[in-house]
Design a protein around this motif. Structure first.
Motif, PDB file in Angstrom:
ATOM      1  N   ALA A 194       0.838  -1.201   0.000  1.00  0.00           N
ATOM      2  CA  ALA A 194       0.000   0.000   0.000  1.00  0.00           C
ATOM      3  C   ALA A 194       0.870   1.247   0.000  1.00  0.00           C
ATOM      4  O   ALA A 194       0.604   2.216  -0.720  1.00  0.00           O
ATOM      5  N   GLY A 195       1.922   1.210   0.799  1.00  0.00           N
ATOM      6  CA  GLY A 195       2.823   2.350   0.874  1.00  0.00           C
ATOM      7  C   GLY A 195       3.527   2.597  -0.446  1.00  0.00           C
ATOM      8  O   GLY A 195       3.658   3.742  -0.885  1.00  0.00           O
ATOM      9  N   LEU A 196       3.935   1.515  -1.100  1.00  0.00           N
ATOM     10  CA  LEU A 196       4.625   1.630  -2.387  1.00  0.00           C
ATOM     11  C   LEU A 196       3.735   2.304  -3.426  1.00  0.00           C
ATOM     12  O   LEU A 196       4.181   3.149  -4.197  1.00  0.00           O
ATOM     13  N   CYS A 197       2.459   1.925  -3.436  1.00  0.00           N
ATOM     14  CA  CYS A 197       1.515   2.515  -4.387  1.00  0.00           C
ATOM     15  C   CYS A 197       1.479   4.031  -4.260  1.00  0.00           C
ATOM     16  O   CYS A 197       1.559   4.759  -5.250  1.00  0.00           O
ATOM     17  N   MET A 198       1.363   4.489  -3.031  1.00  0.00           N
ATOM     18  CA  MET A 198       1.227   5.924  -2.827  1.00  0.00           C
ATOM     19  C   MET A 198       2.541   6.648  -3.058  1.00  0.00           C
ATOM     20  O   MET A 198       2.570   7.766  -3.560  1.00  0.00           O
ATOM     21  N   GLU A 199       3.638   5.962  -2.723  1.00  0.00           N
ATOM     22  CA  GLU A 199       4.947   6.547  -2.954  1.00  0.00           C
ATOM     23  C   GLU A 199       5.218   6.689  -4.450  1.00  0.00           C
ATOM     24  O   GLU A 199       5.635   7.743  -4.918  1.00  0.00           O
ATOM     25  N   ARG A 200       4.922   5.617  -5.209  1.00  0.00           N
ATOM     26  CA  ARG A 200       5.153   5.667  -6.657  1.00  0.00           C
ATOM     27  C   ARG A 200       4.257   6.695  -7.330  1.00  0.00           C
ATOM     28  O   ARG A 200       4.616   7.284  -8.339  1.00  0.00           O
ATOM     29  N   ALA A 201       3.080   6.882  -6.767  1.00  0.00           N
ATOM     30  CA  ALA A 201       2.178   7.887  -7.331  1.00  0.00           C
ATOM     31  C   ALA A 201       2.723   9.287  -7.085  1.00  0.00           C
ATOM     32  O   ALA A 201       2.310  10.237  -7.738  1.00  0.00           O
ATOM     33  N   GLY A 202       3.652   9.392  -6.142  1.00  0.00           N
ATOM     34  CA  GLY A 202       4.274  10.689  -5.878  1.00  0.00           C
ATOM     35  C   GLY A 202       3.689  11.409  -4.687  1.00  0.00           C
ATOM     36  O   GLY A 202       3.966  12.579  -4.452  1.00  0.00           O
TER      37      GLY A 202
END
Length: 422
Positions: free
Chosen positions: A149-157
């Motif tokens: 979940a964290g990766l998703c939001m991080e990659r989204a910027g």
RNA sequence: GUGGGUAUAGCUCAGGUGGUUAGAGCACCAGAUUGUGGCUCUGGGGGCCGUCGGUUCGAGUCCGAUUAUCCACCCCA
């Protein structure tokens, strides 16, 4: 003129121009899920109402007042899916997916329907990216899920997103805790706000989540959840925090997180983004070890989360970090005169077949107007087709951004080469 | 479900205490420039003023209802 019809309340059209952001985000989320070896699952938009009564819980607000329920022509009660987890669990059981080996890790991108009063970041049809994992009982799976979940939001910027976690126990320890909590608040009922009186009867846990200053003060002395966990839940909770720390995932423990869906056990969490308008939950989920069994399947621990795509895009928009969409057209062919128009019809079509995003005038406009259209489309190149070009059987790809012009013949293959190189 | 704000052109909004033919900017279309976009200038199209009803000689303006939308609560992503 006939009366116009607009979309029902609380549902949105996603118009051309806006769809680019959706496609970008969806691709990014699929990529993240793929990194965690999750496979996509697709399920129907409506289910038997019974699934949500038993799955989500018939005392929850979502089920009691927010479902789009209707009878079909044979009198069967059906409901537009208000959330994804119940459907995935149903499919897991129906197709005996446990038989294919556990864990099963799936993700979906799908609309949910809830009869709510629309407001900022709240719609009657909203889209969720969800991940569900069936099989693992250990807290390492919880930590991996949170990492995804964290990766998703991080990659989204997205920055300024904080993770808050809590444990709400299991059927072994929760009833006793709920009882002691209820007893605590019953003794102080006079000081509770109006809505908390209702909560006391329905779900005393929710009082812990109240924003009223009076209730907030009162709960300071309430028995803490985390201290009433049974040994198994306590060690799971301990293990979760260790794993998160090992993964370098920042989190805060928030004993006030209580999820509104009945199926949660042990781990519950929220990712809260701080937007200009105020904090908004972008992603939430937890563990639901009892759900599969409760729906008649094999006793299978499971966990998952849902991420609101509209909210995510809202957050990205407020932070001004939505990526720029690529131009819809790479090459615009502007034609002058009937003969050139006919030639452009054929040439454009060949280019399209060769994979070039080519476009031409369909409105019978002047050359100047065609140039303007090309500019509006963001086309990096324009090929003007007039008497001269037809006579010489050659033209030039005019660079609309001030770069070099490219001479070319009028064959699609020759022109297409320039675009393959780009 | 409870409470509050708003509703005028495709978009953002002006239109004191009711009074001729409802405006601006942006966008759109055309022309200035007979084969070249962006900048500039000129012109044009586009509105039952959300809908229905009431008050009035007269309503975009006042009143009521209704619908939509935004905001807060409940709840949730």
């Amino acid at each position: 003129m006939a009366e116009t019809i607009s979309a029902p309340r609380g549902v949105n059209d996603i118009l051309p121009g806006k769809t680019d952001a959706w496609l970008w985000l969806e691709a990014l989320l699929r990529e993240c899920a793929g990194s965690f070896a999750c496979q996509e699952i697709r399920f129907p938009t409506f289910e038997h109402t019974e699934l949500f009564l038993r799955g989500v819980g018939d005392t929850t607000d979502v089920v009691q007042k927010e479902m789009y329920t209707f009878d079909d022509k044979k009198g069967r009660s059906l409901t537009l899916r208000p959330e994804g987890t119940a459907s995935v669990a149903r499919a897991f059981i129906q197709h005996s997916l446990a038989g294919q080996g556990l864990p099963l890790k799936v993700y979906y991108i799908a609309p949910n329907f809830r009869y709510e009063k629309p407001q900022a970041g709240r719609l009657r049809q909203h889209h969720q990216f969800g991940v569900e994992v069936f099989g693992p009982a250990g807290a390492a799976a919880d930590a991996e899920l949170l990492s995804l979940a964290g990766l998703c939001m991080e990659r989204a910027g997205l920055s300024d997103v904080s993770l808050r976690i809590n444990s709400i126990g299991c059927p072994v320890c929760r009833p006793a805790y709920q009882k002691s909590l209820a007893a605590f608040f019953e003794a102080r009922q006079a000081d509770l706000c109006h809505t908390c009186h209702d909560r006391l009867a329905r779900n005393p846990l929710r009082i812990l989540d109240c924003k009223e200053p009076g209730c907030a003060a009162l709960r300071q002395d309430a028995p803490p959840v985390l201290e009433s966990l049974c040994p198994d839940c306590a060690s799971h909770w301990e293990e979760l925090r260790e794993n998160l720390t090992a993964l370098g995932i920042a989190f805060t423990v928030d004993p006030h997180i209580v999820r509104g869906l009945d199926y949660y056990t042990r781990t519950v969490f929220e990712f809260v983004g701080d937007l200009g308008a105020g904090p908004l939950t972008l992603c939430a989920g937890g563990r639901y070890d009892g759900l599969v069994k409760n729906l008649g399947g094999p006793d299978t621990p499971a966990l998952g989360f849902g991420m609101g795509l509209e909210r995510l895009l809202l957050a990205l928009e407020t932070q001004g970090i939505l990526p720029q969409a690529p131009p819809v057209c790479e090459l615009f062919i502007a034609a002058m005169g009937e003969e050139a128009a006919k030639r452009s019809l054929i040439l454009t079509n060949r280019l399209r077949v060769l994979g070039v995003h080519a476009d031409r005038d369909l409105m019978g406009r002047s050359l100047k107007a065609q140039m303007k259209t090309a500019d509006r489309l963001g086309a990096p190149y324009v090929l003007v087709l007039g008497e001269t070009e037809l006579k010489e059987n050659a033209g030039v790809l005019k660079n609309m951004r001030g770069g070099e012009n490219i001479p070319c013949s009028l064959t699609a293959e020759d022109i297409a080469k320039s675009f393959y190189k780009l």
